[in-house]
Enzyme design. Structure first.
Site, PDB file in Angstrom:
ATOM      1  N   ASP A 185      -0.958   1.286  -4.007  1.00  0.00           N
ATOM      2  CA  ASP A 185      -1.855   0.284  -4.585  1.00  0.00           C
ATOM      3  C   ASP A 185      -3.197   0.877  -4.979  1.00  0.00           C
ATOM      4  O   ASP A 185      -4.128   0.158  -5.338  1.00  0.00           O
ATOM      5  CB  ASP A 185      -2.042  -0.911  -3.641  1.00  0.00           C
ATOM      6  CG  ASP A 185      -2.826  -0.559  -2.385  1.00  0.00           C
ATOM      7  OD1 ASP A 185      -2.840   0.622  -1.994  1.00  0.00           O
ATOM      8  OD2 ASP A 185      -3.413  -1.480  -1.776  1.00  0.00           O
ATOM      9  N   ASP A 187      -5.720   2.276  -3.426  1.00  0.00           N
ATOM     10  CA  ASP A 187      -6.987   2.086  -2.712  1.00  0.00           C
ATOM     11  C   ASP A 187      -7.353   3.331  -1.904  1.00  0.00           C
ATOM     12  O   ASP A 187      -8.383   3.348  -1.226  1.00  0.00           O
ATOM     13  CB  ASP A 187      -6.968   0.839  -1.829  1.00  0.00           C
ATOM     14  CG  ASP A 187      -5.964   0.898  -0.682  1.00  0.00           C
ATOM     15  OD1 ASP A 187      -5.183   1.873  -0.607  1.00  0.00           O
ATOM     16  OD2 ASP A 187      -5.965  -0.039   0.135  1.00  0.00           O
ATOM     17  N   SER A 204       0.820  -1.209   0.000  1.00  0.00           N
ATOM     18  CA  SER A 204       0.000   0.000   0.000  1.00  0.00           C
ATOM     19  C   SER A 204       0.855   1.261   0.000  1.00  0.00           C
ATOM     20  O   SER A 204       1.647   1.482  -0.900  1.00  0.00           O
ATOM     21  CB  SER A 204      -0.966  -0.033   1.188  1.00  0.00           C
ATOM     22  OG  SER A 204      -1.924   0.985   1.117  1.00  0.00           O
TER      23      SER A 204
END
Length: 451
Positions: free
Chosen positions: A243, A245, A104
């Protein structure tokens, strides 16, 4: 040894904590557990595997694919894609399992492994515990034509972009957007989605080389985006993490627009379109009180959860709600995805700007952030904070002092001997003063409790 799985999969220093051996063994264990739970019975199982661009993802993805195929699973290798794309594809093609290699927003040397079950949902704690218990255990290996086959899946990217474009309520024609993709998983797909939606796109932080992910760019480093947006005369800027998100924004003047403000604008948009399920937004205890006030004024209820997107999603699924998220920019639009999706969030926000004809700065005035101060008190008995009479009396005094014009929150860290003291007040000076006073009480009283 502590629990291997954290709140978002297994994460650590790549090739030290997160090794090829661990990736392979976790994949095998995941297949064994899901088979025992009946998730893979009656058919030949399928998995989708993706990764972010960090260098270690190359060998970790290879190990994960090897583990899954050795356990009899046919694997679709989707390559570099955002985490929400893998969650979506797992559901869209009816796969039994999804696996994403990413850490992430963490720096490049880290990496992680997270699994999605059928339907693209994160695995529950009980399933993760069972996987950990099966690690490196004896098992009957398939042979011959029972071993899994591996197939590249480049069409996954196009399928995901089509999904994004189908989710937005209006096109972005005439809008100029700067995208900062953190040299991460959305470096190609982000621009493709926005351009096909009609926007003019300026890209920064979009040259991944395997080593530069999150390095000075992305949602944790907004300074380049804040400089670029006014410099190129764009309408707004959007920043994703490695990533993709998460999504944060800046307005045309380069002023940050955080996750709370984004949720407020999206909640109002959905509310006006009669698409906000239960007229409810799900947020965490760390969301600013200004968000609560803005939603209350609009007739929108707010459900609060513990910190972590997992808890937000659990509450959304429990109540059948459609929108939730965190101040960090991790926003879940449950009608269109099972996890936070930065690109989708950015598209929805840009569509709100385009459809209303209002600037992002103007739309963001729907909520006023109360000044917030956070003080971390280290080296204390964090477990005593909830029941300590002196500490709780000090909290009560602080609340009375604020007189309803602010908020006090004491929260135990999940990983360190730390108590986080958060205070919101009408002014930054007042918030800092009260937070520091409370922190002194916590440090003194909880240190005494450990003596």
């Amino acid at each position: 040894m502590g629990r291997l799985f954290g709140t978002d999969g297994v994460r650590g220093l790549a090739n030290r904590d997160i090794t090829a051996e661990l990736a392979l063994d976790l994949s095998v264990a995941a297949v064994r557990v899901l088979s025992e739970e009946g998730e893979l019975s009656g058919h030949r199982p399928i998995a989708v595997v993706g990764r972010d661009p960090r260098a270690s993802g190359e060998f970790l993805a290879a190990a994960t694919i090897a583990g899954l195929a050795s356990a009899g699973v046919d694997v679709f290798d989707a390559g570099v894609l955002p985490t929400p794309a893998i969650a979506y594809l797992t559901a869209a093609i009816g796969a039994d399992l999804g696996a994403m290699l990413s850490a992430s927003h963490n720096p490049m040397p880290d990496n992680g492994i997270k699994f999605f079950s059928h339907g693209g949902h994160k695995l529950p704690d009980a399933t993760e515990n069972a996987i950990e218990a099966r690690l490196r255990g004896d098992w009957e290996r398939p042979t011959g034509d029972q071993v899994g086959r591996v197939k590249p899946y480049p069409e996954g990217a196009e399928k995901y972009v089509a999904h994004l474009l189908g989710a937005i309520p209006s096109r972005l024609d005439g809008l100029h957007v700067v995208l900062d993709t953190a040299h991460g998983a959305a470096s190609e797909i982000g621009a493709k989605a926005f351009e096909r939606a009609g926007a003019k796109v300026t890209l920064i932080g979009a040259d991944p080389d395997g080593l530069n992910i999150n390095d000075g760019f992305g949602s944790t480093h907004l300074e380049h985006l804040q400089e670029t947006v006014p410099q190129v005369g764009a309408d707004l800027g959007l920043a994703f993490d490695g990533d993709a998100d998460r999504c944060l924004a800046v307005d045309a003047n380069g002023v940050e627009v955080d996750g709370d403000q984004i949720m407020a604008m999206l909640a109002l948009d959905l509310h006006e379109r009669h698409a906000l399920a239960g007229d409810t937004l799900v947020a965490t205890v760390m969301s600013n009180e200004g968000l609560m006030q803005a939603m209350s004024a609009a007739g929108i209820n707010v459900m609060r959860t513990d910190v972590g997107d997992r808890y937000v999603l659990e509450e959304m699924r429990r109540g059948g709600y459609s929108l939730g998220g965190e101040q960090s920019g991790h926003v879940i639009l449950l009608e269109h995805g099972t996890t936070g999706d930065g690109v989708l969030t950015g598209l929805m926000l840009a569509a709100r700007v385009a459809s209303t004809g209002r600037s992002l700065a103007d739309l963001a005035t729907c909520m006023t952030r109360l000044p917030q101060c956070l003080v971390n008190v280290r080296g204390v008995d964090k477990h005593a904070v909830d029941d300590h009479p002196v500490v709780q009396a000090a909290v009560a005094d602080a609340k009375r002092e604020l007189g309803g014009l602010g908020r006090v929150l004491l929260r135990k860290s999940g990983t360190e001997p730390v108590v986080r003291v958060m205070v919101e007040a009408a002014s930054a000076e007042r918030a800092q003063q009260i937070a520091e006073q409370l922190a002194e009480v916590v440090a003194r009283e909880l240190a005494m409790a450990t003596a």
